[in-house]
Design a protein around this motif. Structure first.
Motif, mmCIF file in Angstrom:
data_model
loop_
_atom_site.group_PDB
_atom_site.id
_atom_site.type_symbol
_atom_site.label_atom_id
_atom_site.label_comp_id
_atom_site.label_asym_id
_atom_site.label_seq_id
_atom_site.Cartn_x
_atom_site.Cartn_y
_atom_site.Cartn_z
ATOM 1 N N ARG A 22 0.034 1.951 -2.837
ATOM 2 C CA ARG A 22 0.290 2.213 -1.430
ATOM 3 C C ARG A 22 0.809 0.971 -0.713
ATOM 4 N NH1 ARG A 22 -4.249 4.771 -2.305
ATOM 5 N NH2 ARG A 22 -3.969 7.036 -2.262
ATOM 6 N N LEU A 42 4.377 0.549 1.207
ATOM 7 C CA LEU A 42 4.517 0.293 2.641
ATOM 8 C C LEU A 42 5.273 -0.995 2.903
ATOM 9 C CD1 LEU A 42 1.021 1.413 3.887
ATOM 10 C CD2 LEU A 42 3.230 2.333 4.584
ATOM 11 N N GLY A 79 0.830 7.463 3.901
ATOM 12 C CA GLY A 79 0.918 8.156 5.187
ATOM 13 C C GLY A 79 1.771 9.410 5.118
ATOM 14 N N ARG A 137 0.222 12.868 4.244
ATOM 15 C CA ARG A 137 -0.471 13.612 5.281
ATOM 16 C C ARG A 137 0.539 14.239 6.219
ATOM 17 N NH1 ARG A 137 -3.692 9.256 7.930
ATOM 18 N NH2 ARG A 137 -5.074 10.831 8.758
ATOM 19 N N PHE A 191 3.804 3.130 11.140
ATOM 20 C CA PHE A 191 2.840 2.521 10.241
ATOM 21 C C PHE A 191 3.453 1.521 9.272
ATOM 22 C CE2 PHE A 191 1.041 6.619 11.511
ATOM 23 C CZ PHE A 191 -0.024 6.120 12.220
#
Lengths: 520, 520
Positions: B74, B78, B176, B179, B506
């Protein structure tokens, strides 16, 4: 739905308002009587007429429904709260209307000749907003003292009503307020506030009375007349902002008076549940209260930024529009006063912040959104909600890159549960939407009727200032302006905004939901 | 943190951008070559110089880290997404900078002489925003064709990147996006999109290519030159909005061209996951998709209101500022075009909506906030989030007076769980906060440097227009204006806003969180 009981209680409300009006009428007459040529018989008659009418109607309703079952459920409570404010404003605004019609000669003008203006002013009073339709050619000072006293007293009543409602009544009923209240009284409170409405309400009422008494005396000592001292105190402890002077607190040059008002505005913006805790000698709990700390911290930071940005800026006073040369002293004086007045959503003014540098204005607008503490008389979104929302957003960001870590959002040593988290964020979002709806509605209504006075900023500011119960906004509803020039449609929208903001939306909004009215 | 792999991928990004630049350079040269005096050798050299530099640096980095473990978690994902956009814009903006420095004589001025302007323009390209620093004395038309083509192509690349990222890459990584994706592909999808990134990405890429091809041909047939047709297509399917013409689409009078662009803007604002479903012949699922219905419904309602409010209003075209007399035909023509362009966050303009009635402007601003569908190239908050937030707020209101009733929030026949509810509402609130921060920052930066051009409305509009990747705003960043006049500070803030909005916050925000950088 227990209609009989609801009507019974509304009848009681009318009777109570009449009683309050009677007291104010007598007090107002006593004040006027000391300088005989200021006695305004028409104003006293207007108060008496309203009292007569509402005693008659309210009394009849109350008598006819006296034997009703005293069961009150959630729906009855919400209905009562919503309708109380709507009807209360109608009763409270009646003296203005009667006075204007009996007082003005044919052909003469006065804002109070229009029922919408009277309702606006009365709602602005009961919701502790402080937006007024008086000013310009129709000075506040020109109103008879009895009406000025009533105008201030509506705010005092409204403030008391809100505190009792949100701290004592709603939580015990398990309505919306209960969930809010869980935020309001953080920290370990195994017994909570005493579950007995009557006892809690009595304590709150006493606290409110003590604050009022102390401020009245303090202001009198600092040099106000008894009359002005009472009027300003009523609207300070309710963080409401009506003043019997057109220049608001700027009417007085005395730093002592301003300091006293600042102190009481700060005190009135604190959760009244904390005063209740103090009265039970739970000092530790009060000192450790998250919201209190954040509230005081925000006031400090806000004041600092506003003051700093004013250092090199001339300041235009509301009194005679005198312009002060830039100085540190006046920057602190007026920066502090205005920052506190706006953050606590009181709305007293000493200088025209419309002319301030943008940095100061930006801070003031943010402060308008944030407002005071929950469970106080202040409006706005409330400090605790902003704090919780901030924590939720940080947790959400962390969640993106560490989905396995579940970090609870804490408030003191209590964990905010998921339901409350959602309720908090949804509430804030809902009010932002309402603010936008209000601003757009005002802008459209003003443009359609051909007025060119309303620009983008004015429309937005009027919506914020009313929804968050502040009073003065920016632009043409700024510190030295008023709301009289707006069209009838806009005033109705803004009146609704005040009620929605004051009752935290739900109590009013459920009234228009069909499902609410269906029998269970 | 697998640094080697991250650096390896960033090196690869540089190489890919260089390859794209090479193709564009050749194509641009071919276009210019057809009319010999329009060949701009300096522009070709600027492209070549950038290619050389980034191949050298990117290639070295890539070679040195070639043997890295191909594990991507993750945090790596990101980091990569965030830094890719930041570095990508630097590479993409380099040709502008080199061209300006090699091209202009000493003493001459050009916006592209300032690296901040170049970075702004490049970020505006890659994020599919469409805000430009060109215009006024430095016309877009004056740019060499090769740079115009590159400018349009950055948007096409950015759009492709976003679609692949949000529909194919992030969901499978469980970041993210996963979701979000649960919202993006509602309805019964037992197998979901194929879990293989490569295959899904290929399909999306094909869909994107087909849309592009069809529009290029359609625009050519409708009368555009091949060059303009390519440029406009690249920026339509990415809902981005750069145009090689100063008057944007207003340069063309042809209703056929406008109609084609409208159709492709609408198509590009649809969730690309639905096209994937179409390619798998799941027609029923597409027809029943909630977001698609709401999206089309909003477009219809928005267009209707804008058109109605324009009926009696003269319309100022962006081309030569010609003023059209009020007529139903032009109200429909320009109302429809603008409503679609703004709601899909494309930002093409045909007329100066700064001068439109307030009702039309209010609808456009609301449309800016809402934006297109999730999983499309459009920006904004996304239709599905607005829809879910609306349902949550209704459920919350009901919850107040019926706490015992738990009514799940549904999307199609799937229930939105509590975590996703909170994430959705918190996201919207977070972006509203970001919008306010951006507007205040721009206003402050402009005032501190003494510029008087920036009013309240302009600051707010520039923040919305950049955060939601729209391009033109209102006031002094309106349809016929540009961003060149803003101070350097404001441009940096707005560049950051574009990246934050495009990557749904994010991916960028985690870069500045200390905990993100700590070893696990």
């Amino acid at each position: 739905m227990n209609w009989r009981f609801v009507i019974n209680q509304l009848g009681l409300l009318s009777l109570l308002l009449s009683a309050a009006m009677m007291v104010v009428g007598v007090a107002g007459w006593l004040f006027e009587w000391r300088s005989p040529d200021s006695v305004d018989t028409v104003a006293l008659l207007a108060l008496l007429g309203t009292i007569g009418g509402s005693v008659l109607v309210g009394g009849l309703l109350w008598l006819r429904t006296r034997g009703s079952v005293k069961h009150i459920g959630r729906r009855e409570a919400l209905l009562l709260v919503g309708v109380s404010w709507l009807i209360g404003a109608a009763v409270a605004g009646m003296p203005y209307l009667l006075w204007a019609h009996w007082h003005t000669a044919p052909g003469e003008q006065h804002p109070f000749l229009d029922p919408v203006n009277c309702y606006f002013e009365a709602m602005s009073g009961l919701t502790t907003t402080g937006a007024t339709v008086l000013g310009d050619d129709y000075a506040i000072e020109a109103l008879p003292q009895s009406l000025l006293l009533w105008r201030a007293f509506t705010q005092w009543l409204g403030g008391l009503g809100i505190v009792v409602l949100f701290v004592a009544v709603l939580p015990t009923l398990g309505v919306g307020g209960k969930r809010l209240f869980r935020v309001e009284a953080p920290g370990p409170a195994p017994e909570g506030l005493r579950p007995h409405i009557r006892e809690t309400a009595t304590t709150l009422w006493l606290i409110y009375l003590i604050l009022t008494g102390v401020e009245v005396v303090a202001l009198k000592i600092a040099g106000m007349t008894w009359f002005d001292s009472f009027c300003h105190t009523f609207t300070t402890v309710a963080t409401a902002g009506f003043s019997p002077k057109d220049a608001s607190l700027g009417h007085y040059a005395s730093p002592a008076i301003h300091t006293i008002v600042i102190i009481f505005m700060v005190l009135a913006g604190v959760n009244f549940g904390l005063y209740y805790q103090l009265s039970r000698k739970r000092f530790r709990q009060v000192l450790q209260d998250t919201e209190l700390r954040v509230y005081l911290g925000l006031l400090l930071v806000g004041t600092a930024i506003v003051t700093l940005s004013l250092i090199n800026s001339p300041i235009t006073l509301t009194k005679d529009l005198t312009v002060l040369e830039p100085s540190a002293a006046s920057a602190i004086h007026h920066g502090l006063f205005t920052a506190v007045s706006i953050q606590t959503t009181t709305g007293f003014v000493t200088s025209d912040f419309n002319l301030w540098p943008f940095a100061a204005q930006a801070v003031l607008v943010l402060a308008m959104f944030i407002g005071g503490s929950a469970g106080s008389t202040a409006g706005g979104l409330k400090v605790i909600r902003i704090w919780v929302a901030l924590k939720i957003m940080l947790a959400e960001i962390e969640h993106v890159f560490r989905p396995q870590v579940v970090r609870p959002v804490r408030l003191g040593n209590r964990v905010v549960d998921d339901e409350l988290k959602l309720a908090t964020v949804a509430y804030i979002l809902g009010l932002v939407v309402l603010f936008i709806v209000g601003a757009v509605a005002v802008m459209l209504l003003e443009q359609w009727t051909g007025s060119n006075t309303c620009d983008f900023r004015t429309a937005a500011a009027s919506s914020i200032a009313c929804l968050f119960n502040i009073g003065p906004g920016l632009g043409h509803v700024g510190a030295i302006e008023n709301y009289a020039w707006l069209t009838t449609g806009s005033k109705i929208v803004l009146t609704l905004m005040m009620a929605l903001g004051r009752l935290e939306v739900f109590a009013i909004i459920v009234l228009v939901i069909p499902r609410f009215w269906r029998a269970d």
